[in-house]
Design an enzyme around this catalytic site. Structure first.
Site, PDB file in Angstrom:
ATOM      1  N   GLU A 267      -6.222  15.505  22.035  1.00  0.00           N
ATOM      2  CA  GLU A 267      -4.629  15.319  21.893  1.00  0.00           C
ATOM      3  C   GLU A 267      -4.135  14.015  21.933  1.00  0.00           C
ATOM      4  O   GLU A 267      -4.549  13.334  23.243  1.00  0.00           O
ATOM      5  CB  GLU A 267      -3.737  16.279  22.982  1.00  0.00           C
ATOM      6  CG  GLU A 267      -3.988  17.606  22.832  1.00  0.00           C
ATOM      7  CD  GLU A 267      -2.793  18.628  23.726  1.00  0.00           C
ATOM      8  OE1 GLU A 267      -2.269  17.635  24.212  1.00  0.00           O
ATOM      9  OE2 GLU A 267      -3.134  19.706  23.813  1.00  0.00           O
ATOM     10  N   GLU A 316       8.099  22.047  18.678  1.00  0.00           N
ATOM     11  CA  GLU A 316       7.933  23.404  19.351  1.00  0.00           C
ATOM     12  C   GLU A 316       9.024  23.579  20.257  1.00  0.00           C
ATOM     13  O   GLU A 316       8.994  23.208  21.369  1.00  0.00           O
ATOM     14  CB  GLU A 316       6.380  23.777  19.904  1.00  0.00           C
ATOM     15  CG  GLU A 316       5.527  23.511  19.094  1.00  0.00           C
ATOM     16  CD  GLU A 316       4.080  23.550  19.552  1.00  0.00           C
ATOM     17  OE1 GLU A 316       3.699  24.709  20.098  1.00  0.00           O
ATOM     18  OE2 GLU A 316       3.460  22.771  19.949  1.00  0.00           O
ATOM     19  N   LYS A 319       8.961  24.962  24.082  1.00  0.00           N
ATOM     20  CA  LYS A 319       8.147  24.505  25.276  1.00  0.00           C
ATOM     21  C   LYS A 319       8.882  23.909  26.159  1.00  0.00           C
ATOM     22  O   LYS A 319       9.963  23.515  25.860  1.00  0.00           O
ATOM     23  CB  LYS A 319       7.312  23.393  24.374  1.00  0.00           C
ATOM     24  CG  LYS A 319       5.985  23.814  23.490  1.00  0.00           C
ATOM     25  CD  LYS A 319       4.917  22.976  23.263  1.00  0.00           C
ATOM     26  CE  LYS A 319       3.994  22.857  24.314  1.00  0.00           C
ATOM     27  NZ  LYS A 319       2.915  22.064  24.053  1.00  0.00           N
ATOM     28  N   GLU A 324       8.474  17.712  25.498  1.00  0.00           N
ATOM     29  CA  GLU A 324       7.345  18.290  24.828  1.00  0.00           C
ATOM     30  C   GLU A 324       7.908  19.105  23.683  1.00  0.00           C
ATOM     31  O   GLU A 324       6.846  19.565  22.804  1.00  0.00           O
ATOM     32  CB  GLU A 324       6.509  19.122  25.859  1.00  0.00           C
ATOM     33  CG  GLU A 324       5.790  18.398  26.996  1.00  0.00           C
ATOM     34  CD  GLU A 324       4.824  19.394  27.635  1.00  0.00           C
ATOM     35  OE1 GLU A 324       4.309  20.305  27.205  1.00  0.00           O
ATOM     36  OE2 GLU A 324       4.322  18.959  28.802  1.00  0.00           O
TER      37      GLU A 324
END
Length: 343
Positions: A267, A316, A319, A324
């Site tokens: 990541e 997203e 999250k 994030e």
């Protein structure tokens, strides 16, 4: 004539093998992590089509989501398949559970190009949300590895785990990189296991978090790959913070018994909202430069392309914390937030 024909066929086979080796060892092709903790995201089949349209040849997913695995069949997209942390205790408890997991999620998908199995993500004795899984990572690794080997897939699929750089106790200068003394008992056996099986360590590396944690001493351009670089003690020049963190990880892994263990950056990314430096332009700068710089290798591993996965394909919004939620490089519509090329 038959001899000439046979030599021609042999030469073509050799050429094909050399091309395959060249393609496989040139790991500069950057992949993208596909998380699903968001509303109104495209279907897995639409996601696979989006990867193909943008020439993204590698994907990471965090659990064996059956619709995604079905959509990947025949796509030739190489995959990091995650074992969720919540499954670690069950897989560590006995070999039969690991065998069943591999059967259901790997062997049942013969047309998916599995590259790695990531047994756990960012499990750490330092974190309250993952410390309960620490004792299960290594036995789960062993059991999944045994199941992959028994299935005859050991030469194709490597079994590893993903760690965070917060486990480093020393990171500067990079050559002095070392893990914290209170995580060595956890990490060193894992690294020795990876060394014995020829698997890489997966590492999640985020210069963004390093920068916001110490903006006084870290230059933003250095974190975004746009500086001229710095000379660290020892006389080594580092053009960017990503290289420095990765080399510190390499030094720490070597000190823990992993002299020949490679690191795959599982990541890395930069958010486009959520703080003063989390902007669309900075996200564009970071990710486009990351794709380019991953081809070059670091001062500790010069000339060796860095297999890297950008986090993430989409924002997203489910999250936490809020920062994030903003790492996506594509919108749910399939349109990129900014121009980015994976060619």
């Amino acid at each position: 004539m038959a001899g000439i024909a046979n030599r021609f066929v042999s030469a073509m086979i050799l050429l094909g093998l050399l091309m395959m080796v060249s393609l496989d060892s040139s790991v500069a092709q950057t992949g993208v992590c596909y998380g699903r903790l968001g509303n109104q995201l495209p279907s897995p089949s639409q996601v696979v089509s989006l990867y193909n349209r943008n020439n993204i040849r590698r994907m990471r997913i965090y659990d064996p989501h059956q619709p995604t695995l079905q959509a990947l069949g025949g796509s030739n997209i190489e995959l990091i398949l995650g074992v969720p942390n919540t499954d670690l205790q069950r897989l560590a408890s006995n070999q039969a559970n690991a065998n069943t997991w591999v059967q259901n999620n790997v062997r049942n998908y013969p047309n998916v190009r599995f590259r790695y199995i990531a047994v756990g993500n960012e499990v750490s004795p330092l974190r309250q949300d993952t410390s309960q899984y620490v004792n299960f990572v290594l036995p789960a690794l062993r059991n999944i590895y045994n199941a992959i080997s028994a299935a005859g897939l050991g030469n194709r699929i490597r079994v590893s785990t993903a760690v965070e750089t917060g486990l480093l106790g020393t990171s500067y200068p990079p050559a002095n990189g070392a893990f914290r003394s209170d995580v060595n008992g956890y990490l060193s056996p894992i690294i020795r296991f990876l060394a014995s099986t020829g698997a890489p360590l997966l590492a999640n590396i985020y210069p963004y978090f390093s920068y916001i944690g110490n903006p006084r001493d870290i230059n933003l351009q250095y974190a975004l790959f746009t500086s001229n670089g710095i000379v660290v003690p020892g006389g080594v020049t580092y053009q960017n913070l990503f290289y420095a963190i990765l080399d510190a990880m390499y030094a720490a892994v070597e000190r823990s018994g992993g002299q020949n263990v490679q690191i795959v950056v599982s990541e890395s990314g930069w958010p486009s909202a959520g703080s003063s430096v989390a902007t669309v332009e900075n996200s564009r700068l970071y990710n486009t430069n990351l794709i380019r710089r991953a081809r070059d290798g670091t001062p500790r591993r010069p000339g060796r392309a860095i297999e890297t996965y950008i986090f993430a394909m989409f924002d997203e919004n489910q999250k936490n914390p809020e920062i994030e939620r903003n790492f996506g490089i594509f919108r749910a519509s399939g349109q990129p937030k900014y121009p980015i090329s994976f060619n």
